[in-house]
Design a protein around this motif. Structure first.
Motif, PDB file in Angstrom:
ATOM      1  N   VAL A 117      -4.294  13.267  -4.478  1.00 47.42           N
ATOM      2  CA  VAL A 117      -4.156  11.913  -4.984  1.00 47.42           C
ATOM      3  C   VAL A 117      -4.845  11.754  -6.335  1.00 47.42           C
ATOM      4  CG1 VAL A 117      -6.242  10.964  -3.927  1.00 47.42           C
ATOM      5  CG2 VAL A 117      -4.260   9.484  -4.287  1.00 47.42           C
ATOM      6  N   ASP A 118      -5.776  12.660  -6.638  1.00 46.01           N
ATOM      7  CA  ASP A 118      -6.514  12.564  -7.899  1.00 46.01           C
ATOM      8  C   ASP A 118      -5.640  12.857  -9.123  1.00 46.01           C
ATOM      9  OD1 ASP A 118      -9.012  11.817  -6.809  1.00 46.01           O
ATOM     10  OD2 ASP A 118      -9.339  13.883  -6.160  1.00 46.01           O
ATOM     11  N   GLU A 119      -4.442  13.381  -8.899  1.00 48.47           N
ATOM     12  CA  GLU A 119      -3.520  13.597 -10.013  1.00 48.47           C
ATOM     13  C   GLU A 119      -3.165  12.282 -10.697  1.00 48.47           C
ATOM     14  OE1 GLU A 119      -0.022  15.943  -9.521  1.00 48.47           O
ATOM     15  OE2 GLU A 119      -0.991  17.360  -8.148  1.00 48.47           O
ATOM     16  N   LEU A 120      -3.263  11.192  -9.944  1.00 51.28           N
ATOM     17  CA  LEU A 120      -2.909   9.874 -10.497  1.00 51.28           C
ATOM     18  C   LEU A 120      -3.798   9.501 -11.682  1.00 51.28           C
ATOM     19  CD1 LEU A 120      -2.416   7.860  -7.183  1.00 51.28           C
ATOM     20  CD2 LEU A 120      -0.631   8.596  -8.762  1.00 51.28           C
ATOM     21  N   LYS A 121      -5.018  10.006 -11.680  1.00 53.57           N
ATOM     22  CA  LYS A 121      -5.961   9.649 -12.737  1.00 53.57           C
ATOM     23  C   LYS A 121      -5.522  10.159 -14.101  1.00 53.57           C
ATOM     24  CE  LYS A 121      -9.851   9.671  -9.483  1.00 53.57           C
ATOM     25  NZ  LYS A 121     -11.147  10.299  -9.107  1.00 53.57           N
ATOM     26  N   SER A 122      -4.782  11.251 -14.100  1.00 54.57           N
ATOM     27  CA  SER A 122      -4.319  11.813 -15.367  1.00 54.57           C
ATOM     28  C   SER A 122      -2.896  11.378 -15.723  1.00 54.57           C
ATOM     29  CB  SER A 122      -4.391  13.348 -15.324  1.00 54.57           C
ATOM     30  OG  SER A 122      -3.538  13.849 -14.306  1.00 54.57           O
ATOM     31  N   LEU A 123      -2.217  10.695 -14.798  1.00 55.89           N
ATOM     32  CA  LEU A 123      -0.824  10.293 -15.032  1.00 55.89           C
ATOM     33  C   LEU A 123      -0.673   8.823 -15.417  1.00 55.89           C
ATOM     34  CD1 LEU A 123       0.891  12.118 -12.005  1.00 55.89           C
ATOM     35  CD2 LEU A 123       0.988  12.767 -14.423  1.00 55.89           C
ATOM     36  N   TYR A 124      -1.613   7.986 -14.982  1.00 56.95           N
ATOM     37  CA  TYR A 124      -1.478   6.549 -15.230  1.00 56.95           C
ATOM     38  C   TYR A 124      -2.753   5.981 -15.841  1.00 56.95           C
ATOM     39  CZ  TYR A 124       2.534   6.901 -12.077  1.00 56.95           C
ATOM     40  OH  TYR A 124       3.718   7.255 -11.485  1.00 56.95           O
ATOM     41  N   TRP A 144      -7.314   1.226  -6.490  1.00 59.90           N
ATOM     42  CA  TRP A 144      -7.826   1.954  -5.333  1.00 59.90           C
ATOM     43  C   TRP A 144      -8.274   0.956  -4.267  1.00 59.90           C
ATOM     44  CZ3 TRP A 144      -7.515   7.255  -5.356  1.00 59.90           C
ATOM     45  CH2 TRP A 144      -7.235   7.853  -6.594  1.00 59.90           C
ATOM     46  N   ASN A 145      -7.818   1.154  -3.040  1.00 59.21           N
ATOM     47  CA  ASN A 145      -8.153   0.246  -1.949  1.00 59.21           C
ATOM     48  C   ASN A 145      -9.626   0.372  -1.588  1.00 59.21           C
ATOM     49  OD1 ASN A 145      -8.389  -0.921   0.771  1.00 59.21           O
ATOM     50  ND2 ASN A 145      -6.172  -1.063   0.657  1.00 59.21           N
ATOM     51  N   SER A 146     -10.283  -0.804  -1.427  1.00 57.73           N
ATOM     52  CA  SER A 146     -11.710  -0.803  -1.098  1.00 57.73           C
ATOM     53  C   SER A 146     -11.972  -1.435   0.268  1.00 57.73           C
ATOM     54  CB  SER A 146     -12.485  -1.574  -2.179  1.00 57.73           C
ATOM     55  OG  SER A 146     -12.002  -2.900  -2.286  1.00 57.73           O
ATOM     56  N   ASP A 147     -10.924  -1.522   1.096  1.00 56.61           N
ATOM     57  CA  ASP A 147     -11.068  -2.153   2.414  1.00 56.61           C
ATOM     58  C   ASP A 147     -11.160  -1.150   3.556  1.00 56.61           C
ATOM     59  OD1 ASP A 147     -10.949  -4.627   1.181  1.00 56.61           O
ATOM     60  OD2 ASP A 147      -8.768  -4.744   1.357  1.00 56.61           O
ATOM     61  N   GLY A 148     -11.519   0.081   3.247  1.00 61.00           N
ATOM     62  CA  GLY A 148     -11.645   1.083   4.299  1.00 61.00           C
ATOM     63  C   GLY A 148     -10.363   1.833   4.577  1.00 61.00           C
ATOM     64  N   GLU A 149      -9.248   1.427   3.977  1.00 60.99           N
ATOM     65  CA  GLU A 149      -7.988   2.157   4.134  1.00 60.99           C
ATOM     66  C   GLU A 149      -7.818   3.081   2.937  1.00 60.99           C
ATOM     67  OE1 GLU A 149      -4.891  -0.725   4.492  1.00 60.99           O
ATOM     68  OE2 GLU A 149      -5.271  -1.090   6.612  1.00 60.99           O
ATOM     69  N   TRP A 150      -7.408   4.305   3.224  1.00 66.68           N
ATOM     70  CA  TRP A 150      -7.312   5.293   2.161  1.00 66.68           C
ATOM     71  C   TRP A 150      -5.927   5.211   1.530  1.00 66.68           C
ATOM     72  CZ3 TRP A 150     -11.865   6.946   0.774  1.00 66.68           C
ATOM     73  CH2 TRP A 150     -12.897   6.864   1.710  1.00 66.68           C
ATOM     74  N   LYS A 151      -5.818   4.211   0.662  1.00 65.93           N
ATOM     75  CA  LYS A 151      -4.559   3.960  -0.037  1.00 65.93           C
ATOM     76  C   LYS A 151      -4.855   3.707  -1.514  1.00 65.93           C
ATOM     77  CE  LYS A 151      -2.354   1.584   3.920  1.00 65.93           C
ATOM     78  NZ  LYS A 151      -1.228   2.495   4.137  1.00 65.93           N
ATOM     79  N   VAL A 152      -3.867   3.942  -2.334  1.00 66.94           N
ATOM     80  CA  VAL A 152      -3.976   3.612  -3.748  1.00 66.94           C
ATOM     81  C   VAL A 152      -2.602   3.115  -4.206  1.00 66.94           C
ATOM     82  CG1 VAL A 152      -3.489   5.991  -4.458  1.00 66.94           C
ATOM     83  CG2 VAL A 152      -4.556   4.427  -6.071  1.00 66.94           C
ATOM     84  N   LYS A 153      -2.606   2.047  -5.000  1.00 64.43           N
ATOM     85  CA  LYS A 153      -1.352   1.429  -5.444  1.00 64.43           C
ATOM     86  C   LYS A 153      -1.237   1.517  -6.959  1.00 64.43           C
ATOM     87  CE  LYS A 153       1.250  -2.916  -5.034  1.00 64.43           C
ATOM     88  NZ  LYS A 153       1.214  -4.289  -4.456  1.00 64.43           N
TER      89      LYS A 153
END
Length: 237
Positions: free
Chosen positions: A124-131, A138-147
């Motif tokens: 998922v860390d590939e997103l940091k270099s693409l966008y 990045w979700n901060s509610d305990g769910e491992w999601k990123v939008k």
């Protein structure tokens, strides 16, 4: 004798006064009829002439304003017609662009063109270099999601589920705009063949590769999920 003379003088004087008064009255009447009345008529005539000239001038000015207004209205109408024609051309061009875009929306691997990385199984860390960081939430509610927000495009956002420890992506969901028509079923079928339809709700499934499956939910949520995963509403037919 003297008394008779006095009476005669008084009579003559009175007669003279009466005659004089009559003459004066006659003169006044003559003056009024021959000078004063015509002068008054002339004054009224001149005043009427001035009023008529002012009225004519005012009417001319009003007519000029009306003519200018009509010309402005015509120019405004012509401009509105031009704007309308331009808007129609823009709408037509946008529809053409949208059709071309839809015709090439998906790659052979079931990912939309331009959004093939990262995929299920990637970090998922590939997103940091693409966008840009402002587009990644990045979700901060305990769910491992990123939008990821997409400002312009057929899809308005992409959501990634990933493992907390390995940070490997387990599912990707592409959310089309609410105004999207029922075009995705046909477009995905063009690359994956006829889908399997769930016994519950508007959900369709295609086999992607390596045990992964693709699910179209409510005609606007396209999900690619890892082996053994499926939407909560999915029910085998």
């Amino acid at each position: 004798m003297t008394e008779s003379v006095e009476k005669s003088l008084i009579f003559k004087l009175t007669s003279a006064i009466i005659v004089t008064a009559g003459v004066v009255a006659t003169c006044i009447t003559y003056f009024y009829e021959n000078y004063r009345v015509p002068m008054k008529v002339l004054e009224v005539t001149l005043e009427y002439k001035n009023v008529a000239e002012t009225s004519t001038k005012t009417k001319k000015e009003i007519d000029e304003v009306k003519t200018a207004h009509l010309e402005t209205q015509k120019k405004l109408t012509d401009t509105e017609l031009q704007v309308g024609e331009l808007n129609e051309r823009i709408v037509s061009q946008n529809l053409t662009i949208q059709k071309l875009h839809l015709a090439n929306l998906f790659q052979a691997n079931f990912y939309p063109v331009g959004y093939g990385r990262p995929r299920v199984g990637d970090s998922v860390d590939e997103l940091k270099s693409l966008y840009s960081s402002k587009d990644v939430h990045w979700n901060s509610d305990g769910e491992w999601k990123v939008k990821v927000s997409i400002p312009d495009g057929y899809f308005e956002s992409i959501e990634y589920d990933y493992d907390e420890k390995t940070r490997v992506i387990s599912a990707v969901m592409f959310a089309a705009a609410p105004s999207t028509k029922k075009a995705l079923v046909s477009l995905i079928s063009d690359i994956g063949g006829p889908p399997v339809k769930s016994k519950r709700g508007e959900i369709y499934r295609w086999d992607v590769n390596n045990g992964q499956s693709g699910y179209l939910v409510s005609h606007r949520l396209w999900m690619i999920m890892g082996e053994g995963m499926e939407p909560l509403l999915w029910k085998e037919p």
